[in-house]
Design a protein around this motif. Sequence first.
Motif, mmCIF file in Angstrom:
data_model
loop_
_atom_site.group_PDB
_atom_site.id
_atom_site.type_symbol
_atom_site.label_atom_id
_atom_site.label_comp_id
_atom_site.label_asym_id
_atom_site.label_seq_id
_atom_site.Cartn_x
_atom_site.Cartn_y
_atom_site.Cartn_z
ATOM 1 N N VAL A 94 0.867 -1.181 0.000
ATOM 2 C CA VAL A 94 0.000 0.000 0.000
ATOM 3 C C VAL A 94 0.899 1.226 0.000
ATOM 4 O O VAL A 94 1.732 1.388 0.892
ATOM 5 C CB VAL A 94 -0.914 0.016 1.240
ATOM 6 C CG1 VAL A 94 -1.711 1.322 1.301
ATOM 7 C CG2 VAL A 94 -1.858 -1.172 1.216
ATOM 8 N N THR A 95 0.729 2.054 -1.007
ATOM 9 C CA THR A 95 1.618 3.219 -1.148
ATOM 10 C C THR A 95 0.873 4.555 -1.146
ATOM 11 O O THR A 95 1.479 5.590 -0.911
ATOM 12 C CB THR A 95 2.411 3.133 -2.472
ATOM 13 O OG1 THR A 95 1.466 3.072 -3.544
ATOM 14 C CG2 THR A 95 3.296 1.895 -2.511
ATOM 15 N N HIS A 96 -0.429 4.541 -1.435
ATOM 16 C CA HIS A 96 -1.201 5.785 -1.539
ATOM 17 C C HIS A 96 -2.549 5.620 -0.869
ATOM 18 O O HIS A 96 -3.013 4.498 -0.660
ATOM 19 C CB HIS A 96 -1.405 6.168 -3.010
ATOM 20 C CG HIS A 96 -0.129 6.559 -3.706
ATOM 21 N ND1 HIS A 96 0.806 5.626 -4.093
ATOM 22 C CD2 HIS A 96 0.361 7.782 -4.078
ATOM 23 C CE1 HIS A 96 1.829 6.248 -4.680
ATOM 24 N NE2 HIS A 96 1.583 7.551 -4.683
ATOM 25 N N THR A 97 -3.201 6.769 -0.587
ATOM 26 C CA THR A 97 -4.449 6.688 0.173
ATOM 27 C C THR A 97 -5.613 7.489 -0.423
ATOM 28 O O THR A 97 -6.643 7.632 0.224
ATOM 29 C CB THR A 97 -4.231 7.185 1.621
ATOM 30 O OG1 THR A 97 -3.887 8.574 1.582
ATOM 31 C CG2 THR A 97 -3.124 6.407 2.316
ATOM 32 N N ARG A 98 -5.447 8.016 -1.607
ATOM 33 C CA ARG A 98 -6.565 8.762 -2.202
ATOM 34 C C ARG A 98 -6.673 8.532 -3.708
ATOM 35 O O ARG A 98 -5.661 8.321 -4.395
ATOM 36 C CB ARG A 98 -6.408 10.279 -1.969
ATOM 37 C CG ARG A 98 -6.691 10.728 -0.559
ATOM 38 C CD ARG A 98 -6.858 12.261 -0.475
ATOM 39 N NE ARG A 98 -5.705 12.989 -0.984
ATOM 40 C CZ ARG A 98 -4.656 13.334 -0.257
ATOM 41 N NH1 ARG A 98 -4.602 13.014 1.029
ATOM 42 N NH2 ARG A 98 -3.649 13.989 -0.789
ATOM 43 N N LEU A 118 2.261 7.624 0.886
ATOM 44 C CA LEU A 118 2.627 7.401 2.284
ATOM 45 C C LEU A 118 4.123 7.627 2.471
ATOM 46 O O LEU A 118 4.919 7.321 1.585
ATOM 47 C CB LEU A 118 2.308 5.963 2.690
ATOM 48 C CG LEU A 118 0.839 5.591 2.806
ATOM 49 C CD1 LEU A 118 0.713 4.088 3.055
ATOM 50 C CD2 LEU A 118 0.185 6.367 3.933
ATOM 51 N N ALA B 88 -13.438 8.052 -2.173
ATOM 52 C CA ALA B 88 -12.190 8.347 -2.891
ATOM 53 C C ALA B 88 -11.086 8.887 -1.988
ATOM 54 O O ALA B 88 -9.906 8.634 -2.231
ATOM 55 C CB ALA B 88 -12.464 9.343 -4.016
ATOM 56 N N LYS B 89 -11.459 9.617 -0.948
ATOM 57 C CA LYS B 89 -10.428 10.269 -0.133
ATOM 58 C C LYS B 89 -9.961 9.452 1.045
ATOM 59 O O LYS B 89 -9.204 9.934 1.886
ATOM 60 C CB LYS B 89 -10.960 11.619 0.356
ATOM 61 C CG LYS B 89 -11.009 12.595 -0.798
ATOM 62 C CD LYS B 89 -11.337 13.982 -0.373
ATOM 63 C CE LYS B 89 -11.392 14.880 -1.604
ATOM 64 N NZ LYS B 89 -12.534 15.792 -1.564
ATOM 65 N N VAL B 91 -9.079 5.712 0.844
ATOM 66 C CA VAL B 91 -8.827 4.325 0.442
ATOM 67 C C VAL B 91 -7.338 3.983 0.500
ATOM 68 O O VAL B 91 -6.485 4.786 0.123
ATOM 69 C CB VAL B 91 -9.332 4.075 -1.006
ATOM 70 C CG1 VAL B 91 -10.829 3.925 -1.004
ATOM 71 C CG2 VAL B 91 -8.882 5.166 -1.951
ATOM 72 N N ALA B 92 -7.048 2.787 0.973
ATOM 73 C CA ALA B 92 -5.665 2.296 0.924
ATOM 74 C C ALA B 92 -5.478 1.645 -0.438
ATOM 75 O O ALA B 92 -6.258 0.779 -0.831
ATOM 76 C CB ALA B 92 -5.435 1.288 2.037
ATOM 77 N N LEU B 93 -4.443 2.084 -1.158
ATOM 78 C CA LEU B 93 -4.242 1.628 -2.535
ATOM 79 C C LEU B 93 -3.010 0.760 -2.657
ATOM 80 O O LEU B 93 -1.896 1.184 -2.310
ATOM 81 C CB LEU B 93 -4.106 2.847 -3.455
ATOM 82 C CG LEU B 93 -5.393 3.662 -3.590
ATOM 83 C CD1 LEU B 93 -5.105 5.057 -4.115
ATOM 84 C CD2 LEU B 93 -6.372 2.927 -4.509
ATOM 85 N N VAL B 94 -3.211 -0.457 -3.150
ATOM 86 C CA VAL B 94 -2.093 -1.366 -3.412
ATOM 87 C C VAL B 94 -1.627 -1.109 -4.838
ATOM 88 O O VAL B 94 -2.413 -1.213 -5.788
ATOM 89 C CB VAL B 94 -2.517 -2.831 -3.255
ATOM 90 C CG1 VAL B 94 -1.384 -3.769 -3.681
ATOM 91 C CG2 VAL B 94 -2.932 -3.119 -1.817
ATOM 92 N N THR B 95 -0.352 -0.755 -4.963
ATOM 93 C CA THR B 95 0.160 -0.388 -6.291
ATOM 94 C C THR B 95 1.333 -1.255 -6.744
ATOM 95 O O THR B 95 1.629 -1.301 -7.935
ATOM 96 C CB THR B 95 0.645 1.075 -6.289
ATOM 97 O OG1 THR B 95 1.662 1.200 -5.286
ATOM 98 C CG2 THR B 95 -0.486 2.040 -5.993
ATOM 99 N N TRP B 159 -9.211 5.162 5.218
ATOM 100 C CA TRP B 159 -8.082 5.946 5.661
ATOM 101 C C TRP B 159 -8.543 7.175 6.418
ATOM 102 O O TRP B 159 -8.618 8.261 5.876
ATOM 103 C CB TRP B 159 -7.185 6.319 4.481
ATOM 104 C CG TRP B 159 -5.799 6.480 4.967
ATOM 105 C CD1 TRP B 159 -5.186 7.651 5.317
ATOM 106 C CD2 TRP B 159 -4.862 5.439 5.214
ATOM 107 N NE1 TRP B 159 -3.925 7.390 5.771
ATOM 108 C CE2 TRP B 159 -3.692 6.038 5.713
ATOM 109 C CE3 TRP B 159 -4.892 4.044 5.071
ATOM 110 C CZ2 TRP B 159 -2.567 5.303 6.074
ATOM 111 C CZ3 TRP B 159 -3.783 3.322 5.416
ATOM 112 C CH2 TRP B 159 -2.633 3.950 5.915
#
Lengths: 497, 497
Positions: A94-98, A118, B88-89, B91-95, B159
């Motif tokens: 997990v590297t980003h949150t939006r 993050l 949208a504001k 969320v934990a995003l796996v990249t 988040w």
Amino acid sequence: MAQAQRIKPRAQDFSEWYNDVIMQAELADYSPVRGCMVIRPLGYRIWELMQRALDDMIKAAGHQNAYFPLFIPMSFLAKEAEHVEGFAKEVALVTHTRLIATGKTGAGAVAVDPSSALEEPLVVRPTSETIIYAMFAKWIHSYRDLPLLLNQWCNVVRWELRTRLFLRTTEFLWQEGHTAHATEAEAEAEARLILGLYRRFAEEWMAMPVLTGVKTESEKFAGALRTFAIEALMQDNKALQAGTSHNLGQNFAKVFDVKYQTAAGDLAHVWNTSWGVTTRLIGGLIMTHSDDNGLVAPPRLAPIQVVIVPIYKSDDERHAVLQAADQVRGDLEKAGLRVKLDGRSELKPGAKYFEWEARGVPLRLEIGPRDVAAGQVTMARRTGGKAPVRLDSLAATVSEALAEMQAALLQAARDRREQHSIRGVTKQQFIDFMKAQGGFAYGGFCGSAECEAEIKDATAATIRVLPDPEFRSAEAPKTCMWCGKPSVAEAVWAQAY
Amino acid sequence: MAQAQRIKPRAQDFSEWYNDVIMQAELADYSPVRGCMVIRPLGYRIWELMQRALDDMIKAAGHQNAYFPLFIPMSFLAKEAEHVEGFAKEVALVTHTRLIATGKTGAGAVAVDPSSALEEPLVVRPTSETIIYAMFAKWIHSYRDLPLLLNQWCNVVRWELRTRLFLRTTEFLWQEGHTAHATEAEAEAEARLILGLYRRFAEEWMAMPVLTGVKTESEKFAGALRTFAIEALMQDNKALQAGTSHNLGQNFAKVFDVKYQTAAGDLAHVWNTSWGVTTRLIGGLIMTHSDDNGLVAPPRLAPIQVVIVPIYKSDDERHAVLQAADQVRGDLEKAGLRVKLDGRSELKPGAKYFEWEARGVPLRLEIGPRDVAAGQVTMARRTGGKAPVRLDSLAATVSEALAEMQAALLQAARDRREQHSIRGVTKQQFIDFMKAQGGFAYGGFCGSAECEAEIKDATAATIRVLPDPEFRSAEAPKTCMWCGKPSVAEAVWAQAY
């Protein structure tokens, strides 16, 4: 309800058969997310029944459940060198949150907001040693706080390249036990205790016989001192590692500084164990017992243990039969059984038999007008055999039949395993065996990782365990079956999932 | 074991009191991951007891459990416009999926491998409508497949910027029900059925009285047609939204193309509902009943219902008292109660009382030599009161006391709520009320989002629900308490968690 489809026979293609059984029984389904499965109600119910049984055993042995975070700071994973090496190539990060709108509509309507990066990426837990022992360091102060015996039921993620329903999925469900002890001996005893518990669960609940033993260095858990495992043999003669229990030594305690004050007043690092079984067990259950007609579920874990199928032609018959069937359902439920009365009017009895067979229901009770008149039902076993049963002793007869089936499934699986095991193999026998049918091959092992690697390259077989005394051959092998050097331990090889 | 610490009195600082209660009772702890908590054994046991009770109710109402993936493709979340805007504001995003060594050691030893970027980022589920309805589209074909009534127990991630133990955490545990129906009326009935079930659970198990009703447009779930909620009033007079049930209409069915063939042969979109309660309920339980000595747990959800504390001086006394205490433990366990015998020799009885009070154990049984001789124990209630009880009727007396306490806690919470509710407020009364003690304020509402926003700005209060008939005032308000325009519905305002 899915349309009835043929299940590919095991003999033709075991792997297709396996998928067919799962899809036909509606145990699970593929999801739109690569490598992640959906566990459908029937499959999840098996998991719930497994959980209930295992959880009771784990708690009876003095453990308590807790819950730790899904996310682990990247730096935590990196602290134990072997551990991070073992997991570095299969972690979801997990590297980003939006998300931000892109102005488009539909599938491309959003994108990752680069300004939401993050500071430190988070790893979706592939296993929780690092985050749990970081907490242990906070909670453990004195010898009075030991042993600390925790367990959690949760999901974990390992980014697998090749996945198979239940057996190897990117996300899976499991329990992971984590304990801390004052001495090495206590940690070893705990790891062993859990191994015994897993074995008991596999045999008594899943009717799946297992070998127990210790893993070699090359097969042990990343970060453990020693890994113990239960290993089962599937119907295609491939081994399934069904549960592992690790003596972690003080590896994590040193890295996370988990110390306690001894009774004498000194500071010492704790000794840890960790251990787990996963939804993979459902795959093991399927591949141990099922047949070309679909799932065969061991009665103790069958979501539905008895299905009642009413048979009638006229409306009069229907009324009488359904009334009797409902009475039977009530009686059996009162006896603590999991029962389904299939009263669907749009399906003929034969179609229902077909469907419940595919779904692995151990016993089918057919009730027609003649049965009602005679005060009986016809009881058909999923594993073959059909006989009338008197209504006045039905609950007892059904319970006995289920217990018999449970025992017979275990015995049949054990017999099959022994038929596909060879002992005291020579190198050539080993090569032939692994090329032909495969199975468990017992032989001498010199202890070298080079031999292990050579054997794996040549035959795809790996050492499943150095078996516990109970499973060892009467005579200890004297030489390594591969290289001929002195044997340090008997080993059991197999090709494995 | 943590050292005994003072709990800040509620009257001085409710928020600190809340954290102190949790830390002192060892219900949960902060984790090294921002916003994520660790649920410790005592807290998790409450959750397990909640799960067991709720799960039974959900299953009895015809639902089955299943499990859907943790990850949702980013594009799925984006398909329903309101839904993606709502989440949208946070969320934990796996990249990415791999780590690489940086050559350093310690905390900076690894970094995200840039070559492991996913083609499409994955969202860690904040809720599962999108992934579940994508599967529904695959499974639902005919009216015979409806209703489809599923539920899952899992973790979700939102988040959050400001987090509080149990009440608002980045990761939390919950159940989320998802259903599909043939008609709007059936979906509405389902959403209502679950609301009733949640209310029953809150009142009968948690002893936490709740208002039920519908949310306004501005407070409804992102993507829903209508959101129903149960709302409780905490001891600081702030409202806690304790559970929600959504009639989703056909919003998701249209986006994910979930269609079925009607009995008449036409194709129609299904109607969905979704509904959930979370580990936030544990926060609600704490803030409803606990006091300045720590947790007060309603007996039906208390991990330990009865603690037995032996009292002795000499070794002879010790032997006799422990024997009697163990007998009591056995008898009470046989009666189905959750019992703990605190036999620790290093702690004095007073220290044990203090500890078990902080941990919310409803009943304490003290057994000393004189009690043994007299064939009795001394029973102390967590909520006050102490009396001798005859051993020969102990199990019955204890069970009655627990039932009484359960009922008394509900009644006390209901009384407190009513004392902090005002009805038929004028604008000035409302402002004064929200500035002073706060609570539930009932008044007329014109239905405009502008009024809602103004009120929120001025008083921090929001409409918790437009209450169901049972909770409405005897006389329906005629005008909006804020703007004076005609009232379209009575509303209940409060400042809220």
